[in-house]
Design a protein around this motif. Sequence first.
Motif, PDB file in Angstrom:
ATOM      1  N   GLN A 168      29.317  46.202  40.023  1.00 51.15           N
ATOM      2  CA  GLN A 168      29.610  46.949  38.795  1.00 51.15           C
ATOM      3  C   GLN A 168      28.915  48.307  38.755  1.00 51.15           C
ATOM      4  N   ALA A 188      33.358  44.057  42.246  1.00 49.92           N
ATOM      5  CA  ALA A 188      33.962  44.589  41.023  1.00 49.92           C
ATOM      6  C   ALA A 188      34.961  45.693  41.358  1.00 49.92           C
ATOM      7  N   TYR A 189      34.693  46.393  42.479  1.00 49.98           N
ATOM      8  CA  TYR A 189      35.554  47.485  42.914  1.00 49.98           C
ATOM      9  C   TYR A 189      35.707  47.426  44.437  1.00 49.98           C
ATOM     10  N   GLY A 217      45.202  45.265  42.086  1.00 54.27           N
ATOM     11  CA  GLY A 217      43.817  45.271  41.642  1.00 54.27           C
ATOM     12  C   GLY A 217      43.689  45.316  40.133  1.00 54.27           C
ATOM     13  N   GLU A 218      44.573  46.058  39.497  1.00 53.50           N
ATOM     14  CA  GLU A 218      44.546  46.143  38.032  1.00 53.50           C
ATOM     15  C   GLU A 218      44.844  44.796  37.398  1.00 53.50           C
ATOM     16  N   MET A 219      45.723  44.018  38.014  1.00 56.58           N
ATOM     17  CA  MET A 219      46.057  42.694  37.486  1.00 56.58           C
ATOM     18  C   MET A 219      44.880  41.735  37.626  1.00 56.58           C
ATOM     19  N   LEU A 220      44.067  41.940  38.654  1.00 60.47           N
ATOM     20  CA  LEU A 220      42.933  41.050  38.922  1.00 60.47           C
ATOM     21  C   LEU A 220      41.621  41.566  38.327  1.00 60.47           C
ATOM     22  N   ASP A 221      41.665  42.721  37.659  1.00 63.19           N
ATOM     23  CA  ASP A 221      40.440  43.377  37.179  1.00 63.19           C
ATOM     24  C   ASP A 221      39.476  43.630  38.339  1.00 63.19           C
ATOM     25  N   LEU A 222      40.051  43.964  39.492  1.00 59.67           N
ATOM     26  CA  LEU A 222      39.274  44.278  40.692  1.00 59.67           C
ATOM     27  C   LEU A 222      39.852  45.598  41.198  1.00 59.67           C
ATOM     28  N   TYR A 223      39.253  46.677  40.745  1.00 64.69           N
ATOM     29  CA  TYR A 223      39.910  47.973  40.838  1.00 64.69           C
ATOM     30  C   TYR A 223      39.715  48.688  42.173  1.00 64.69           C
TER      31      TYR A 223
END
Length: 232
Positions: free
Chosen positions: A140, A175-176, A205-211
């Motif tokens: 994060q 997180a990213y 990534g946006e769907m998984l909150d993993l950008y």
Amino acid sequence: MKVYQEKLGIKLWAEADRPREKLLLNGRRHLTDAELIAVLIGSGNKNETAVDLSKRILASCKNDLDALGKLSVKDLSRFRGIGEAKAISIVAALELGRRRKETAGEEAMKITTSMDVYKMLLPVFADLNHEEFWILMLNQAHYVIGKQLVSKGGMAGTVADPKIIFKTALEHNAAYIILVHNHPSGNLKPSAEDLSITKKLVAAGEMLDLYVLDHLIVTNKLFFSFGDEGLI
């Protein structure tokens, strides 16, 4: 008639899939953590290859090498197929890795610019005559928590499988992620495939909150950043 399935031992695998041969053919950085441990222990048990046994050991530590490094010889010896000698080999190898890191005195790197990414991964791509696709995983606070080779191709390109990319990132609790691949030709212009896979991975990534923060194309001297160019 009794029907059963016999486990295929490592010696019967294709040569390129055996950990030791794979290391000789492709270099140590192309082996997974489980394959590297398999090289250390040499063999598994009646029901598992050395790689399968290594995966089970890693899974018990949630694939965290730091957690694995805290296991004692006694802890490791509880796994079927791991005797004292094999356990000692694992402990000794991890201790060497710890001392190497301690000697280097490197702190976890924080990524703030595309140049940070380029400098960190340039040694990975230096002098390659084929394409490789890597991911850099961040927490994060944007500190690097891992990097992983996703695919290896030829002069013309390589295939980046979204399933492998996000599975790896999720296993590391990232997180990213930052995508990085090289162009051995020296041409930094993104191909149609580069643009397409980037768009697909950003959406996933946006769907998984993993950008997906960025995608870099690198050569030995320069790089192209999708983020800097407003393409992400």
